[in-house]
Design a protein around this motif. Structure first.
Motif, PDB file in Angstrom:
ATOM      1  N   SER A  66       0.915  -1.215   0.092  1.00  0.00           N
ATOM      2  CA  SER A  66       0.033  -0.037  -0.106  1.00  0.00           C
ATOM      3  C   SER A  66       0.852   1.283   0.176  1.00  0.00           C
ATOM      4  N   ASN A  67       2.132   1.401   0.542  1.00  0.00           N
ATOM      5  CA  ASN A  67       2.889   2.484   0.533  1.00  0.00           C
ATOM      6  C   ASN A  67       4.040   2.232  -0.192  1.00  0.00           C
ATOM      7  N   ALA A  68       4.118   1.567  -1.174  1.00  0.00           N
ATOM      8  CA  ALA A  68       5.272   1.106  -2.002  1.00  0.00           C
ATOM      9  C   ALA A  68       5.323   2.019  -3.357  1.00  0.00           C
ATOM     10  N   GLN A  69       6.627   2.396  -3.556  1.00  0.00           N
ATOM     11  CA  GLN A  69       7.160   3.035  -4.777  1.00  0.00           C
ATOM     12  C   GLN A  69       7.432   2.349  -6.017  1.00  0.00           C
ATOM     13  N   VAL A  70       7.939   0.977  -5.429  1.00  0.00           N
ATOM     14  CA  VAL A  70       8.438   0.204  -6.616  1.00  0.00           C
ATOM     15  C   VAL A  70       7.713  -1.210  -6.206  1.00  0.00           C
ATOM     16  N   SER A  71       7.351  -1.898  -7.323  1.00  0.00           N
ATOM     17  CA  SER A  71       7.052  -3.362  -7.024  1.00  0.00           C
ATOM     18  C   SER A  71       8.010  -4.156  -7.870  1.00  0.00           C
ATOM     19  N   LEU A  72       8.529  -5.126  -7.078  1.00  0.00           N
ATOM     20  CA  LEU A  72       9.268  -6.116  -7.682  1.00  0.00           C
ATOM     21  C   LEU A  72       8.341  -7.579  -7.894  1.00  0.00           C
TER      22      LEU A  72
END
Length: 415
Positions: free
Chosen positions: A103-109
């Protein structure tokens, strides 16, 4: 240093925990005593190598089964910046954990097993990353060692994933594909000689160069009042300030503001942080704002700029991820939590359910079960001042709470 927030996702055994453990190892972020404990734990399991996934799989059940069940937050840093990684579960039954972790991520791996390619959970996790409007997407094709670092296999997975991207309604501004082997550290911290056909950056090199809008100037200014400060001491007898957090945008001293829900206007007299006087308050800063006029403002109010104030909503449509064993029942009352405001709400109807593996809308399905994602209409007892999630994620998300069990049953995004 600035902080970059990352979430990992992928199917079972795609190597998320091993990737994170290897990043910690390669950046010298593991203390010596912890390395010794990992060596001992790996030996007890009968392994002839150090299992770095044990760094993130902290629950007993996780270590026994070799899977991730709950969200683990891992912290490490380089000379350039600090990182917070949310290691989220891969199993379909833990999709709700993945949503909260991202929910607070700037990057998704998103990890993909090079042997298996795109699977059902890949679709699900890509859909959630798109739903949350995560701006940077990194597709890590893992376990390249098990396909002998075959370039053609990597290119086929890239082609398949690009077809998936083409079908999505939200296009991440930046998408990167990297072939890796998390077990052996290939293409993680440094470029791999074994994957010489790949000319791009390693994973860590790419993460180091990511830039993002710290001041959040692309979204409208929103300040949520958490408390009214009235010391009534000899030194501050007439002081009246509003403590809270700037959730998006920025405010300057002298700016005209409107207070919601009273809709009264004033100008910012001072912005204070402890004993420091500021000229500007930016997103994610907690400050005290004083105004030139006495207006009706209390805990739960919101300041915005008059030209782009949010709408007062008493009925709204929203996409939700259902997080409870009990199915969503249209007509049932819930507590609607938006920021610090909590009001009673009733789910009017379920408009549709989304099949995340095909991105199709199932209009004939009218119930939401655990981990389902769909669109609902909600009627509120009192109006809230929210933006659509597309326009301003910081002011467009909410949760639904069962008022009897006090359980969080859904996370939602205002349409």
């Amino acid at each position: 240093m600035e902080v970059l927030r990352i979430t990992t996702s992928g199917s079972v055994d795609d190597g998320k925990s091993t990737l994170i453990g290897r990043l910690l190892y390669d950046t010298h972020s593991i203390p010596q005593d912890k390395m010794e404990a990992l060596h001992a734990a790996s030996k007890r399991k009968g392994l002839d190598f150090t299992d770095l996934s044990l760094l993130t799989d902290g629950l007993v059940a996780e270590r026994e089964q070799g899977i991730t069940i709950d969200v683990a937050h891992i912290y490490f840093s380089t000379p350039t910046r600090k990182y917070i990684i949310a290691d989220t579960p891969g199993h379909i039954e833990y999709t709700r954990n993945m949503v909260t972790g991202a929910s607070n991520a700037q990057v998704s791996l998103i990890l993909i097993d090079a042997r298996k390619g795109i699977v059902e959970q890949t679709y699900r996790h890509f859909f959630i990353a798109s739903l949350l409007r995560i701006p940077y997407l990194v597709v890590c094709v893992n376990k390249m060692d098990l396909v002998e670092y075959n370039e053609a296999r990597f290119n086929q997975i890239v082609e398949d994933f690009q077809a998936l991207i083409a079908s999505a309604s939200f296009k991440a501004p930046s998408i990167k594909f990297i072939p890796i082997s998390s077990l052996y550290g290939e293409n993680l911290a440094t470029r791999s000689e074994k994957i010489s056909w790949y000319s791009g950056e390693s994973l860590l090199e790419y993460l180091e160069q990511i830039t993002f809008d710290h001041a959040d100037n692309s979204h409208p200014a929103r300040f949520k009042v958490q408390s009214v400060i009235r010391p009534k001491t000899e030194a501050y007898h007439d002081f009246r300030g509003f403590a809270g957090k700037v959730v998006s945008g920025h405010f300057n001293v002298g700016d005209e503001i409107i207070s919601l829900p009273s809709q009264q206007k004033s100008r910012i007299k001072t912005i204070e942080q402890f004993e420091t006087q500021l000229t500007t308050a930016e997103a994610r800063q907690s400050v005290v704002i004083t105004l030139e006029d006495e207006i009706d403002t209390s805990r739960g109010s919101m300041f915005s700029k008059p030209e782009n104030a949010p709408a007062l909503l008493k009925e709204l449509s929203a996409q939700v991820c259902w997080m409870d064993q009990q199915k969503l029942v249209p007509g049932k009352a819930y507590l609607f939590q938006h920021g610090i405001n909590r009001v009673k709400a009733k789910v009017q109807q379920i408009e549709h359910v989304i099949d995340v593996t095909s991105n199709k809308i199932l209009e004939d399905k009218k119930e939401l079960g655990l981990n389902d994602i769909g669109k609902i209409t909600v009627k509120l007892a009192h109006p809230i001042f929210a933006d659509s999630y597309d326009a301003n994620p910081a002011n467009g998300a909410f949760i639904l709470i069962d008022e009897f069990s006090n359980s969080t049953v859904a996370v939602g995004f205002v349409s």
